[in-house]
Design a protein around this motif. Structure first.
Motif, PDB file in Angstrom:
ATOM      1  N   PHE A 125       0.795  -1.230   0.000  1.00  0.00           N
ATOM      2  CA  PHE A 125       0.000   0.000   0.000  1.00  0.00           C
ATOM      3  C   PHE A 125       0.831   1.285   0.000  1.00  0.00           C
ATOM      4  CE2 PHE A 125      -2.704  -3.309   1.872  1.00  0.00           C
ATOM      5  CZ  PHE A 125      -3.744  -3.278   0.956  1.00  0.00           C
ATOM      6  N   MET A 126       2.134   1.162   0.161  1.00  0.00           N
ATOM      7  CA  MET A 126       3.004   2.334   0.256  1.00  0.00           C
ATOM      8  C   MET A 126       2.888   3.260  -0.956  1.00  0.00           C
ATOM      9  SD  MET A 126       7.211   2.315   0.344  1.00  0.00           S
ATOM     10  CE  MET A 126       7.170   0.675   0.964  1.00  0.00           C
ATOM     11  N   SER A 127       3.011   2.723  -2.132  1.00  0.00           N
ATOM     12  CA  SER A 127       2.974   3.541  -3.348  1.00  0.00           C
ATOM     13  C   SER A 127       1.619   4.217  -3.530  1.00  0.00           C
ATOM     14  CB  SER A 127       3.318   2.685  -4.563  1.00  0.00           C
ATOM     15  OG  SER A 127       3.348   3.469  -5.723  1.00  0.00           O
ATOM     16  N   THR A 128       0.547   3.481  -3.259  1.00  0.00           N
ATOM     17  CA  THR A 128      -0.797   4.052  -3.369  1.00  0.00           C
ATOM     18  C   THR A 128      -0.991   5.167  -2.342  1.00  0.00           C
ATOM     19  OG1 THR A 128      -1.627   1.927  -4.128  1.00  0.00           O
ATOM     20  CG2 THR A 128      -3.266   3.505  -3.343  1.00  0.00           C
ATOM     21  N   PHE A 129      -0.502   4.942  -1.126  1.00  0.00           N
ATOM     22  CA  PHE A 129      -0.588   5.970  -0.090  1.00  0.00           C
ATOM     23  C   PHE A 129       0.145   7.229  -0.532  1.00  0.00           C
ATOM     24  CE2 PHE A 129       0.854   8.350   3.550  1.00  0.00           C
ATOM     25  CZ  PHE A 129      -0.252   8.366   4.386  1.00  0.00           C
ATOM     26  N   LEU A 130       1.370   7.060  -1.029  1.00  0.00           N
ATOM     27  CA  LEU A 130       2.159   8.210  -1.469  1.00  0.00           C
ATOM     28  C   LEU A 130       1.457   8.960  -2.600  1.00  0.00           C
ATOM     29  CD1 LEU A 130       5.709   6.587  -1.326  1.00  0.00           C
ATOM     30  CD2 LEU A 130       4.829   8.385   0.175  1.00  0.00           C
ATOM     31  N   GLU A 131       0.794   8.234  -3.465  1.00  0.00           N
ATOM     32  CA  GLU A 131       0.049   8.877  -4.555  1.00  0.00           C
ATOM     33  C   GLU A 131      -1.162   9.636  -4.013  1.00  0.00           C
ATOM     34  OE1 GLU A 131      -2.091   7.746  -8.791  1.00  0.00           O
ATOM     35  OE2 GLU A 131      -1.989   6.224  -7.212  1.00  0.00           O
ATOM     36  N   GLN A 132      -1.971   8.971  -3.192  1.00  0.00           N
ATOM     37  CA  GLN A 132      -3.216   9.581  -2.708  1.00  0.00           C
ATOM     38  C   GLN A 132      -2.986  10.778  -1.792  1.00  0.00           C
ATOM     39  OE1 GLN A 132      -5.930   6.849  -0.836  1.00  0.00           O
ATOM     40  NE2 GLN A 132      -6.157   5.609  -2.680  1.00  0.00           N
ATOM     41  N   TYR A 133      -2.008  10.693  -0.915  1.00  0.00           N
ATOM     42  CA  TYR A 133      -1.837  11.725   0.098  1.00  0.00           C
ATOM     43  C   TYR A 133      -0.761  12.763  -0.235  1.00  0.00           C
ATOM     44  CZ  TYR A 133      -5.008   9.016   2.938  1.00  0.00           C
ATOM     45  OH  TYR A 133      -6.122   8.353   3.392  1.00  0.00           O
ATOM     46  N   HIS A 134       0.149  12.404  -1.169  1.00  0.00           N
ATOM     47  CA  HIS A 134       1.244  13.321  -1.455  1.00  0.00           C
ATOM     48  C   HIS A 134       1.447  13.586  -2.950  1.00  0.00           C
ATOM     49  CE1 HIS A 134       2.232  13.298   2.754  1.00  0.00           C
ATOM     50  NE2 HIS A 134       2.436  11.998   2.747  1.00  0.00           N
ATOM     51  N   GLY A 135       0.602  13.025  -3.793  1.00  0.00           N
ATOM     52  CA  GLY A 135       0.704  13.268  -5.223  1.00  0.00           C
ATOM     53  C   GLY A 135       1.926  12.662  -5.885  1.00  0.00           C
ATOM     54  N   VAL A 136       2.507  11.635  -5.287  1.00  0.00           N
ATOM     55  CA  VAL A 136       3.697  10.981  -5.825  1.00  0.00           C
ATOM     56  C   VAL A 136       3.286  10.073  -6.984  1.00  0.00           C
ATOM     57  CG1 VAL A 136       5.528   9.310  -5.289  1.00  0.00           C
ATOM     58  CG2 VAL A 136       4.929  11.088  -3.634  1.00  0.00           C
ATOM     59  N   ASN A 137       4.005  10.162  -8.078  1.00  0.00           N
ATOM     60  CA  ASN A 137       3.737   9.313  -9.239  1.00  0.00           C
ATOM     61  C   ASN A 137       4.060   7.864  -8.865  1.00  0.00           C
ATOM     62  OD1 ASN A 137       3.866   7.820 -11.647  1.00  0.00           O
ATOM     63  ND2 ASN A 137       4.569   9.581 -12.823  1.00  0.00           N
ATOM     64  N   PRO A 138       3.069   6.958  -8.894  1.00  0.00           N
ATOM     65  CA  PRO A 138       3.302   5.578  -8.460  1.00  0.00           C
ATOM     66  C   PRO A 138       4.226   4.794  -9.402  1.00  0.00           C
ATOM     67  CG  PRO A 138       1.103   5.794  -9.353  1.00  0.00           C
ATOM     68  CD  PRO A 138       1.682   7.178  -9.286  1.00  0.00           C
ATOM     69  N   GLN A 139       4.353   5.251 -10.641  1.00  0.00           N
ATOM     70  CA  GLN A 139       5.179   4.516 -11.604  1.00  0.00           C
ATOM     71  C   GLN A 139       6.641   4.941 -11.565  1.00  0.00           C
ATOM     72  OE1 GLN A 139       3.033   5.192 -15.225  1.00  0.00           O
ATOM     73  NE2 GLN A 139       1.561   3.578 -14.780  1.00  0.00           N
ATOM     74  N   THR A 140       6.931   6.046 -10.907  1.00  0.00           N
ATOM     75  CA  THR A 140       8.327   6.484 -10.822  1.00  0.00           C
ATOM     76  C   THR A 140       8.760   6.528  -9.362  1.00  0.00           C
ATOM     77  OG1 THR A 140       7.624   8.811 -10.909  1.00  0.00           O
ATOM     78  CG2 THR A 140       8.251   7.773 -13.001  1.00  0.00           C
ATOM     79  N   ASP A 141       8.460   7.631  -8.688  1.00  0.00           N
ATOM     80  CA  ASP A 141       8.909   7.797  -7.301  1.00  0.00           C
ATOM     81  C   ASP A 141       8.264   6.787  -6.347  1.00  0.00           C
ATOM     82  OD1 ASP A 141      10.553   9.861  -8.086  1.00  0.00           O
ATOM     83  OD2 ASP A 141       9.102  11.423  -7.601  1.00  0.00           O
ATOM     84  N   GLY A 142       6.996   6.449  -6.589  1.00  0.00           N
ATOM     85  CA  GLY A 142       6.339   5.446  -5.750  1.00  0.00           C
ATOM     86  C   GLY A 142       6.994   4.078  -5.908  1.00  0.00           C
ATOM     87  N   ALA A 143       7.287   3.702  -7.156  1.00  0.00           N
ATOM     88  CA  ALA A 143       7.962   2.417  -7.406  1.00  0.00           C
ATOM     89  C   ALA A 143       9.366   2.424  -6.816  1.00  0.00           C
ATOM     90  CB  ALA A 143       8.010   2.142  -8.902  1.00  0.00           C
ATOM     91  N   LEU A 151       6.260   4.424  11.154  1.00  0.00           N
ATOM     92  CA  LEU A 151       4.904   4.409  10.590  1.00  0.00           C
ATOM     93  C   LEU A 151       4.154   5.709  10.871  1.00  0.00           C
ATOM     94  CD1 LEU A 151       3.841   0.696  11.069  1.00  0.00           C
ATOM     95  CD2 LEU A 151       4.199   1.911   8.914  1.00  0.00           C
ATOM     96  N   SER A 152       4.792   6.595  11.623  1.00  0.00           N
ATOM     97  CA  SER A 152       4.209   7.925  11.764  1.00  0.00           C
ATOM     98  C   SER A 152       4.211   8.642  10.415  1.00  0.00           C
ATOM     99  CB  SER A 152       4.965   8.744  12.808  1.00  0.00           C
ATOM    100  OG  SER A 152       6.270   9.053  12.338  1.00  0.00           O
ATOM    101  N   ALA A 153       4.871   8.059   9.433  1.00  0.00           N
ATOM    102  CA  ALA A 153       4.846   8.587   8.064  1.00  0.00           C
ATOM    103  C   ALA A 153       3.421   8.685   7.555  1.00  0.00           C
ATOM    104  CB  ALA A 153       5.666   7.697   7.139  1.00  0.00           C
ATOM    105  N   LEU A 154       2.509   7.954   8.163  1.00  0.00           N
ATOM    106  CA  LEU A 154       1.101   8.032   7.783  1.00  0.00           C
ATOM    107  C   LEU A 154       0.542   9.432   8.018  1.00  0.00           C
ATOM    108  CD1 LEU A 154      -0.056   4.614   9.247  1.00  0.00           C
ATOM    109  CD2 LEU A 154       0.015   5.235   6.823  1.00  0.00           C
ATOM    110  N   PHE A 155       1.217  10.207   8.850  1.00  0.00           N
ATOM    111  CA  PHE A 155       0.759  11.561   9.158  1.00  0.00           C
ATOM    112  C   PHE A 155       1.805  12.615   8.801  1.00  0.00           C
ATOM    113  CE2 PHE A 155      -1.423   8.646  11.982  1.00  0.00           C
ATOM    114  CZ  PHE A 155      -2.744   8.964  11.694  1.00  0.00           C
ATOM    115  N   GLY A 156       2.904  12.178   8.197  1.00  0.00           N
ATOM    116  CA  GLY A 156       3.992  13.092   7.889  1.00  0.00           C
ATOM    117  C   GLY A 156       3.874  13.745   6.524  1.00  0.00           C
TER     118      GLY A 156
END
Length: 179
Positions: free
Chosen positions: A11-29, A70-75
């Motif tokens: 779920f890390m890549s999806t989280f980064l995309e949904q909450y921080h706008g990170v491209n899941p195919q580049t930075d998320g991967a 895991l506090s990254a969930l709020f960071g």
């Protein structure tokens, strides 16, 4: 343990995309690949640390570190891009320690017990299902918060376990003594 590992990595890549706008195919991967790379590095470091630190204490330390990470969930995006992959490092030695503490707490029937423990790894598939079910009903952040339940239980084992024999450790200065 498997629920922690898979729940974070899946779920890390999806989280980064949904909450921080990170491209899941580049930075998320890339974050996911760092997770697995740091997990590998953590296994190697863990072998050394187990000679220096009692396994129960190392499990406690890695569990508490994982909870903090895991506090990254709020960071912020920057915190999340570092903390999520670092979870791979902090959890890397947990499975082997839990497995050895469990076997070392039983005075007999180690073969049967090891078989049960190996079979129980299948239960790890349930963790991501719980995370995704909670995420579908609420939010991905809430679903991933459930990973803290898994980590909390593993950390508790570090305090609760009563091994028959503690792992032998050496002091760092003794390693560098000349003979």
């Amino acid at each position: 343990y498997v629920s922690t590992e898979q729940g974070t990595s899946i779920f890390m890549s999806t989280f980064l995309e949904q909450y921080h706008g990170v491209n899941p195919q580049t930075d998320g991967a890339q974050a996911v690949s760092y997770f697995w790379g740091l997990m590998t590095a953590g296994c190697l470091v863990g072998m050394i640390l187990l000679k220096l630190i009692d396994s129960k204490r190392l499990l406690q330390i890695s569990g508490i570190l994982t909870i903090i990470l895991l506090s990254a969930l709020f960071g912020s995006k920057e915190v999340s891009m570092i903390a999520f992959p670092a979870v791979g490092f902090s959890i890397s030695m947990m499975y082997s320690i839990v497995f050895s503490l469990a076997l070392n707490s039983a005075s007999q029937h180690h073969g049967s017990f090891a078989g049960i423990l190996c079979s129980a790894i299948v239960g790890g598939a349930g963790g991501p299902m719980i995370v995704s079910t909670l995420a579908d009903a609420t939010s991905l952040r809430t679903g991933m918060l459930f990973i803290l339940v898994f980590v909390g239980y593993i950390t508790f084992i570090g305090f609760w376990a009563r091994p028959l024999i503690n792992n032998k450790t050496v002091r760092l200065k003794d390693l560098f003594k000349q003979r």
